[in-house]
Design a protein around this motif. Structure first.
Motif, PDB file in Angstrom:
ATOM      1  N   GLY B  49       0.813  -1.214   0.000  1.00 55.63           N
ATOM      2  CA  GLY B  49       0.000   0.000   0.000  1.00 55.63           C
ATOM      3  C   GLY B  49       0.845   1.263   0.000  1.00 55.63           C
ATOM      4  N   PHE B  50       1.917   1.233   0.776  1.00 53.72           N
ATOM      5  CA  PHE B  50       2.764   2.420   0.862  1.00 53.72           C
ATOM      6  C   PHE B  50       3.864   2.408  -0.188  1.00 53.72           C
ATOM      7  N   GLY B  51       4.062   1.276  -0.802  1.00 54.39           N
ATOM      8  CA  GLY B  51       5.106   1.196  -1.816  1.00 54.39           C
ATOM      9  C   GLY B  51       6.510   1.266  -1.254  1.00 54.39           C
ATOM     10  N   CYS B  52       6.682   0.857  -0.012  1.00 51.81           N
ATOM     11  CA  CYS B  52       8.039   0.831   0.525  1.00 51.81           C
ATOM     12  C   CYS B  52       8.104  -0.157   1.675  1.00 51.81           C
ATOM     13  N   ALA B  53       9.311  -0.600   1.977  1.00 52.59           N
ATOM     14  CA  ALA B  53       9.476  -1.565   3.062  1.00 52.59           C
ATOM     15  C   ALA B  53       9.317  -0.879   4.407  1.00 52.59           C
ATOM     16  N   LEU B  54       8.651  -1.536   5.325  1.00 52.71           N
ATOM     17  CA  LEU B  54       8.499  -0.979   6.671  1.00 52.71           C
ATOM     18  C   LEU B  54       9.438  -1.673   7.655  1.00 52.71           C
ATOM     19  N   PHE B  55       9.739  -2.936   7.347  1.00 49.73           N
ATOM     20  CA  PHE B  55      10.668  -3.663   8.192  1.00 49.73           C
ATOM     21  C   PHE B  55      11.873  -4.116   7.381  1.00 49.73           C
ATOM     22  N   GLN B  56      12.978  -4.156   8.092  1.00 54.11           N
ATOM     23  CA  GLN B  56      14.169  -4.716   7.497  1.00 54.11           C
ATOM     24  C   GLN B  56      14.284  -6.120   8.067  1.00 54.11           C
ATOM     25  N   ARG B  57      14.227  -7.114   7.202  1.00 53.76           N
ATOM     26  CA  ARG B  57      14.282  -8.481   7.709  1.00 53.76           C
ATOM     27  C   ARG B  57      15.716  -8.930   7.828  1.00 53.76           C
ATOM     28  N   GLU B  58      16.182  -8.953   9.056  1.00 59.99           N
ATOM     29  CA  GLU B  58      17.448  -9.615   9.277  1.00 59.99           C
ATOM     30  C   GLU B  58      17.100 -11.001   9.789  1.00 59.99           C
ATOM     31  N   THR B  59      18.077 -11.865   9.792  1.00 64.06           N
ATOM     32  CA  THR B  59      17.744 -13.248  10.092  1.00 64.06           C
ATOM     33  C   THR B  59      17.251 -13.424  11.515  1.00 64.06           C
ATOM     34  N   ARG B  60      17.888 -12.686  12.398  1.00 59.84           N
ATOM     35  CA  ARG B  60      17.562 -12.940  13.801  1.00 59.84           C
ATOM     36  C   ARG B  60      16.397 -12.093  14.301  1.00 59.84           C
ATOM     37  N   ALA B  61      16.204 -10.957  13.678  1.00 62.10           N
ATOM     38  CA  ALA B  61      15.138 -10.067  14.158  1.00 62.10           C
ATOM     39  C   ALA B  61      14.719  -9.140  13.028  1.00 62.10           C
ATOM     40  N   VAL B  62      13.529  -8.618  13.122  1.00 60.28           N
ATOM     41  CA  VAL B  62      13.119  -7.605  12.151  1.00 60.28           C
ATOM     42  C   VAL B  62      13.210  -6.243  12.826  1.00 60.28           C
ATOM     43  N   THR B  63      13.726  -5.270  12.091  1.00 59.21           N
ATOM     44  CA  THR B  63      13.819  -3.916  12.631  1.00 59.21           C
ATOM     45  C   THR B  63      13.112  -2.965  11.686  1.00 59.21           C
ATOM     46  N   LEU B  64      12.726  -1.819  12.218  1.00 61.45           N
ATOM     47  CA  LEU B  64      12.002  -0.849  11.412  1.00 61.45           C
ATOM     48  C   LEU B  64      12.940  -0.145  10.440  1.00 61.45           C
ATOM     49  N   THR B  65      12.468   0.047   9.243  1.00 62.74           N
ATOM     50  CA  THR B  65      13.177   0.930   8.317  1.00 62.74           C
ATOM     51  C   THR B  65      12.837   2.362   8.719  1.00 62.74           C
ATOM     52  N   PRO B  66      13.548   3.346   8.156  1.00 63.71           N
ATOM     53  CA  PRO B  66      13.186   4.739   8.460  1.00 63.71           C
ATOM     54  C   PRO B  66      11.707   5.008   8.188  1.00 63.71           C
ATOM     55  N   GLN B  67      11.219   4.480   7.087  1.00 64.23           N
ATOM     56  CA  GLN B  67       9.787   4.676   6.803  1.00 64.23           C
ATOM     57  C   GLN B  67       8.925   3.984   7.858  1.00 64.23           C
ATOM     58  N   GLY B  68       9.407   2.849   8.310  1.00 63.64           N
ATOM     59  CA  GLY B  68       8.679   2.136   9.346  1.00 63.64           C
ATOM     60  C   GLY B  68       8.572   2.972  10.619  1.00 63.64           C
ATOM     61  N   GLU B  69       9.667   3.642  10.939  1.00 59.22           N
ATOM     62  CA  GLU B  69       9.668   4.513  12.115  1.00 59.22           C
ATOM     63  C   GLU B  69       8.588   5.579  11.982  1.00 59.22           C
ATOM     64  N   ILE B  70       8.560   6.190  10.818  1.00 52.36           N
ATOM     65  CA  ILE B  70       7.559   7.235  10.587  1.00 52.36           C
ATOM     66  C   ILE B  70       6.169   6.660  10.764  1.00 52.36           C
ATOM     67  N   PHE B  71       5.950   5.529  10.116  1.00 51.04           N
ATOM     68  CA  PHE B  71       4.611   4.950  10.175  1.00 51.04           C
ATOM     69  C   PHE B  71       4.240   4.543  11.596  1.00 51.04           C
ATOM     70  N   LEU B  72       5.224   4.085  12.349  1.00 49.70           N
ATOM     71  CA  LEU B  72       4.940   3.665  13.715  1.00 49.70           C
ATOM     72  C   LEU B  72       4.307   4.798  14.512  1.00 49.70           C
ATOM     73  N   SER B  73       4.833   5.986  14.324  1.00 44.70           N
ATOM     74  CA  SER B  73       4.280   7.094  15.101  1.00 44.70           C
ATOM     75  C   SER B  73       2.825   7.348  14.709  1.00 44.70           C
ATOM     76  N   TYR B  74       2.529   7.240  13.432  1.00 46.81           N
ATOM     77  CA  TYR B  74       1.143   7.416  12.997  1.00 46.81           C
ATOM     78  C   TYR B  74       0.270   6.279  13.499  1.00 46.81           C
ATOM     79  N   ALA B  75       0.797   5.093  13.397  1.00 48.47           N
ATOM     80  CA  ALA B  75       0.024   3.926  13.821  1.00 48.47           C
ATOM     81  C   ALA B  75      -0.365   4.044  15.287  1.00 48.47           C
ATOM     82  N   LYS B  76       0.593   4.450  16.085  1.00 46.65           N
ATOM     83  CA  LYS B  76       0.304   4.574  17.513  1.00 46.65           C
ATOM     84  C   LYS B  76      -0.756   5.623  17.764  1.00 46.65           C
ATOM     85  N   ARG B  77      -0.630   6.736  17.076  1.00 51.13           N
ATOM     86  CA  ARG B  77      -1.614   7.789  17.297  1.00 51.13           C
ATOM     87  C   ARG B  77      -3.004   7.334  16.871  1.00 51.13           C
ATOM     88  N   MET B  78      -3.056   6.612  15.769  1.00 47.37           N
ATOM     89  CA  MET B  78      -4.364   6.175  15.300  1.00 47.37           C
ATOM     90  C   MET B  78      -4.986   5.172  16.264  1.00 47.37           C
TER      91      MET B  78
END
Lengths: 286, 286
Positions: B49-78
């Motif tokens: 939907g956003f046309g970009c990755a939100l998580f960076q998949r590393e083998t041991r853990a997934v971390t937020l991409t910069p875009q993911g960080e941005i979206f997280l703040s919106y997600a929390k507010r919503m």
DNA sequence: TGAGTGTCATAAGTAAAATTGATAGTTTTA
DNA sequence: TAAAACTATCAATTTTACTTATGACACTCA
């Protein structure tokens, strides 16, 4: 953060908003591009989720129940956030120039924080803020000089735009001020809307008055009032130390101060974002 | 208000937040009560939907991409809004008492507006605000004297709680102040975190200093600084007229001021609402 | 008063979508 | 190199949402 509470789609919110704004399921269905019955079911889902009616169905139109009013404000904020998130992720580097017109007192009081946040989130945007009287802002807006304007208006006479702020307007005087008759007034010069409103109210109440001091800026007005040159009219929250509202006297009551945001129908993405940001930020406070 | 932008469910948001917080699809699936594959698909939907990755998949853990960080703040507010709307409509008449502890300067500056709005929305709630130093607030909170506290903390050393505010800490002096050596300081008394931080920074920079004036309240500190008794340390936005930040001198840089909100795990519905309100209101500004 | 109109609600069928459970493909760990 | 711990993918299934058609209701106007 609790994670219960029933879940819904932003689609539902948009339908709900459309219905609230048109007062009509059928017309709203047209707007959101779905059938009337779909909206009927969507609303039903919302109402069941919340356990209360959101609309009052009268034969000729649907109106919001008190609960509906409450939900509308949340729905709008959520849709705004959704759109903002979408915009930022699709086109991360929004840029361009925005020309914003605003009343001077508002610019000095509430706007700085709001604009500072916006700047931080969109560093490549050139913000161009001009302060002027409402009438000049209106003229400038029509002439295409502004993308967005904030204007004062009477709660009664609405000329389009969205209300973003409302607060009581009060008579205010220096702390050591003594009542006098006729009233000495400190006001902004001619086409100021507060000035007009204050004078009209006094005339209606048949209170004699004269204007002692005139300053186009809020700072100037405050200085004159503090110096005891007279009383003035101010939004209740803009009273600084040393100036207090006049209570219990026979001064006429004033209508609330109201600030509306006006934007072009067709406007740049970035202006749209600033508009949303302003609405969202102020809605929380007002 | 544009109504395009792809639509999503609050369920998606909750899954997204859970993943972001656990760094793990499987664990997050447990939390939201769905299968791992469901979450995988949900995230895929968001990313498409956003046309970009939100998580960076590393083998041991997934971390937020910069875009993911941005979206997280919106997600929390919503999600916060969604929960708040739900609460208000399910139990319109929230009532009870909330005991909120806060630093004095914060209470004077940012809190009034935030609390005023809250009061207007929940008129039957008894708000009980107490100002004190962070250390005392912490002690009181542990002793069960507060439902919610706002505390100052070092950005480095995090002790739980959610950050709700951050702003630069600056050295500040009266407008007519002359540089001097050793430095004259105006500070709050002992267990003040800014005081400790300022003195530690000076010692590290080997600047001699002495304390001229001590006041437990912000107003007292400001008065002393204005009177030229010395310089002090303040959050950048709390500088009043007549006091300015000291720039370009060889004073050591200070870490940002940071305010965190701490609440009990098990807390009343109404405290939960105030917590959400504070986070939501301040997030917009900070 | 009664047909006509505009309105929302409901029902049944259908289309779409989300969820699941199983599995394949990674990389790390032992 | 096998086991473990992940996520992605696939196909089947279940759930959900939407549509068309119809019903119910209340106004309007002859």
């Amino acid at each position: 953060m609790p994670i219960d509470a029933f879940d819904f789609d932003t689609l539902l919110l948009k339908s709900f908003i459309a219905i609230a704004e048109t007062g009509n399921f059928t017309a709203a269905a047209e707007i959101v591009g779905r059938s009337q019955s779909a909206l009927s079911l969507q609303v039903k889902k919302l109402e069941e989720g919340f356990g209360c009616a959101l609309f009052q169905r009268e034969t000729r139109a649907v109106t919001l129940t008190p609960q509906g009013e409450i939900f509308l404000s949340y729905a709008k904020r959520m849709v705004q956030l959704q759109w903002e998130a979408y915009s930022r992720l699709r086109e991360p580097d929004v840029q361009g120039e925005i020309r914003l017109g605003t009343p001077e007192d508002f610019a000095a009081h509430y706007l700085p924080d709001v604009l500072a946040t916006f700047r931080r989130q969109h560093p490549r945007v050139l913000l161009n803020v001009a302060c002027d009287l409402t009438l000049n802002l209106m003229r400038g807006f029509k002439a295409g000089e502004f993308d967005l304007i904030l204007v004062k208006r009477d709660p009664q006479r609405v000329l389009g735009g969205t209300r973003v702020w409302r607060e009581p307007l009060v008579w205010a005087a220096a702390d050591n001020h003594q009542p006098e008759d006729p009233l000495s007034l400190v006001l902004a010069p001619q086409p100021c809307i507060y000035r007009a409103r204050a004078l009209a109210a006094l005339d209606r109440a048949r209170r004699p008055w004269h204007i002692t001091y005139t300053s186009p800026s809020l700072a100037g007005t405050l200085a004159a009032v503090k110096a005891g040159l007279g009383i003035t009219v101010l939004p209740a929250n803009m009273l600084p130390a040393g100036i207090h509202p006049i209570r219990g006297s026979r001064l006429p009551r004033l209508a609330d101060a109201e600030i509306a945001l006006i934007k072009r129908d067709e406007t740049s993405r970035i202006s749209e974002m600033l508009a949303g940001h302003i609405m969202g930020s102020l809605e929380r406070i007002s």
